[in-house]
Design a protein around this motif. Structure first.
Motif, mmCIF file in Angstrom:
data_model
loop_
_atom_site.group_PDB
_atom_site.id
_atom_site.type_symbol
_atom_site.label_atom_id
_atom_site.label_comp_id
_atom_site.label_asym_id
_atom_site.label_seq_id
_atom_site.Cartn_x
_atom_site.Cartn_y
_atom_site.Cartn_z
ATOM 1 N N ARG A 33 7.903 6.207 1.382
ATOM 2 C CA ARG A 33 6.919 6.802 2.297
ATOM 3 C C ARG A 33 6.983 8.319 2.321
ATOM 4 N NH1 ARG A 33 3.176 4.259 1.939
ATOM 5 N NH2 ARG A 33 2.290 5.348 3.694
ATOM 6 N N TRP A 85 4.893 -2.193 6.229
ATOM 7 C CA TRP A 85 4.380 -2.107 4.868
ATOM 8 C C TRP A 85 3.230 -3.087 4.688
ATOM 9 C CZ3 TRP A 85 4.074 -5.757 0.916
ATOM 10 C CH2 TRP A 85 3.787 -5.266 -0.357
ATOM 11 N N TRP A 89 -0.631 -0.528 0.186
ATOM 12 C CA TRP A 89 0.119 0.657 -0.229
ATOM 13 C C TRP A 89 0.502 0.612 -1.706
ATOM 14 C CZ3 TRP A 89 4.126 1.385 4.329
ATOM 15 C CH2 TRP A 89 3.426 1.645 5.509
#
Length: 166
Positions: A33, A85, A89
């Motif tokens: 991230r 999550w 992504w």
């Protein structure tokens, strides 16, 4: 502002494979991230794919080993579990790599204007990663790991896994 050292770390993390799906890097998987540079070293912020993921410790070790091998100095890993999550992504390059590896990638979810996406799980037609046929069937809700399901292509007769959308 991304520092040159943090930028170098981002590149290095693009080569750290996911231990469960080695065809894709932890960066392409979207679990990296952030990379922050502090006075005492780099901090790599990871969001595990789910809170009980057994690969989390292996990923943490692999990230630190790669940063060290690249000569980027001291580093540490911190975990960020919120927001959770999501398969959205996964990078486009990661989706391509999954397909080439023989795993059907989950499709991205469109975010409605002014709102947050809500994923409603439907029985979507899953394209075979080998021949692209939509004539497929689910054999099992679980594949080699809990995050995958087992399918078979009725056109080319090849079995394949689907990376489940979350």
């Amino acid at each position: 502002m991304v520092t040159p050292r943090a930028e170098a770390a981002w590149r290095v993390l693009g080569d750290v494979p996911d231990p469960e799906v080695p065809a894709i890097s932890v960066r392409d998987l979207g679990i990296v991230r952030d990379v922050l540079e502090h006075d005492d070293g780099l901090e790599v912020v990871l969001t595990p794919t789910y809170s009980g993921c057994p690969a989390t410790e292996v990923i943490e070790r692999s990230v630190l080993d790669a940063i060290s091998a690249a000569g980027l100095g001291p580093a540490r890993v911190s975990m960020r579990r919120a927001p959770a999550w999501t398969t959205d992504w996964i990078s486009e390059d990661g989706r391509r790599k999954l397909r080439e590896y023989g795993i059907a990638p989950p499709g991205p979810v469109a975010v409605p204007e002014g709102g947050a996406p809500i994923r409603i799980v439907r029985r979507e037609r899953i394209a075979c990663p080998r021949c692209a046929s939509l004539h497929t069937e689910q054999l099992s809700a679980f594949g080699s790991t809990a995050c995958k399901a087992l399918y078979r292509c009725l056109a080319c007769q090849e079995p394949f896994e689907l990376f489940k959308p979350i």
